[in-house]
Design an enzyme around this catalytic site. Structure first.
Site, PDB file in Angstrom:
ATOM      1  N   ASP A 143      -2.252   5.565   0.652  1.00 51.04           N
ATOM      2  CA  ASP A 143      -2.031   4.132   0.401  1.00 51.04           C
ATOM      3  C   ASP A 143      -2.082   3.351   1.707  1.00 51.04           C
ATOM      4  OD1 ASP A 143      -1.524   1.868  -1.061  1.00 51.04           O
ATOM      5  OD2 ASP A 143       0.624   2.225  -1.266  1.00 51.04           O
ATOM      6  N   HIS A 173     -11.303   1.168   3.716  1.00 55.29           N
ATOM      7  CA  HIS A 173     -11.671   2.350   2.935  1.00 55.29           C
ATOM      8  C   HIS A 173     -12.538   3.305   3.749  1.00 55.29           C
ATOM      9  CE1 HIS A 173      -9.730   0.770  -0.529  1.00 55.29           C
ATOM     10  NE2 HIS A 173     -10.606  -0.203  -0.747  1.00 55.29           N
ATOM     11  N   LEU A 187      -9.504  26.689   1.517  1.00 55.21           N
ATOM     12  CA  LEU A 187      -8.664  25.589   1.053  1.00 55.21           C
ATOM     13  C   LEU A 187      -9.276  25.036  -0.218  1.00 55.21           C
ATOM     14  CD1 LEU A 187      -6.410  23.370   1.460  1.00 55.21           C
ATOM     15  CD2 LEU A 187      -8.166  22.031   2.629  1.00 55.21           C
TER      16      LEU A 187
END
Length: 231
Positions: free
Chosen positions: A12, A29, A123
């Site tokens: 956020d 972004h 991962l």
């Protein structure tokens, strides 16, 4: 230091980061995507096995259409340019959410990326895209009804979630100072540890990540059980 097996992050603050600098939200972004890449690498290096990033919620469709289109294109272009690196680093990618409702190019790329990285095992990166915790529970309920099941318990619901084999998150981090889950992993977060930081996502550093992990390592996870006062 005790590390979470599954770390989830609510990324956020991209818009606020850009606004503070007099920039368009889109610039926030772009930097946020770079931060996501760095955090993924740090988690892989630390030995964390699962990382879930909240990239686009079901509520994010309310944003301006231009911004929404940019977000999808940014994700596709960014991950496409990193595909060989992801495979070299043995990072598997899965998508979590109502993927079938996404634009066709985005939807097709998601499936392509999942297939190309399916054998990677260092991962497991899960990208929550067009995701909402309530929607996931509703969709799981619909699956159960369609199967005609009469007996429903926790296990049945778990088996009908978007990614039923994904372990619950041990730790959820939220950046930017907000202290809520915002419809993220509502079923899975029953006993997750929560960590909130005022740092905006584009500024989230390895130092900030390690601070959160250090805090997590000090917590005693009781899962509702009664523990003696000596502990």
């Amino acid at each position: 230091m005790k590390l979470p097996k599954h770390l989830a992050i609510i990324m956020d603050g991209n818009g606020r980061w850009a606004r503070q600098r007099g920039l368009n939200r889109i610039e926030g972004h772009k930097i946020g995507a770079r931060t996501a890449e760095e955090v993924t690498r740090w988690c892989a290096d630390l030995g964390i096995k699962y990382l879930t990033l909240y990239a686009f919620s079901t509520e994010n469709w309310k944003r301006p259409e231009e911004e929404v289109q940019f977000l999808f294109q940014l994700m596709v272009n960014y991950l496409k340019s990193r595909l060989n690196l992801l495979i070299d680093e043995s990072i598997r990618i899965s998508f979590l959410g109502r993927i079938e409702e996404l634009p066709e190019e985005t939807r097709s790329f998601c499936r392509f990326l999942e297939n190309k990285t399916a054998q990677c095992d260092r991962l497991h990166l899960i990208i929550a895209l067009n995701y909402g915790g309530r929607s996931e529970i509703v969709d799981a309920t619909r699956k159960i009804l369609n199967k005609g099941l009469k007996h429903v318990d926790d296990n049945v619901i778990q088996e009908n979630l978007y990614l039923p084999d994904l372990p619950d998150p041990d730790l959820i981090i939220r950046t930017s100072g907000e202290q809520r889950l915002s419809n993220f992993l509502l079923w899975q977060s029953s006993y997750s540890e929560l960590y909130f930081t005022n740092t905006l996502w584009p500024d989230f550093s390895r130092e900030e990540l390690e601070k959160a992990l250090e805090e997590y390592s000090k917590r005693k996870r009781r899962y509702g059980a009664v523990i003696s006062d000596e502990e």
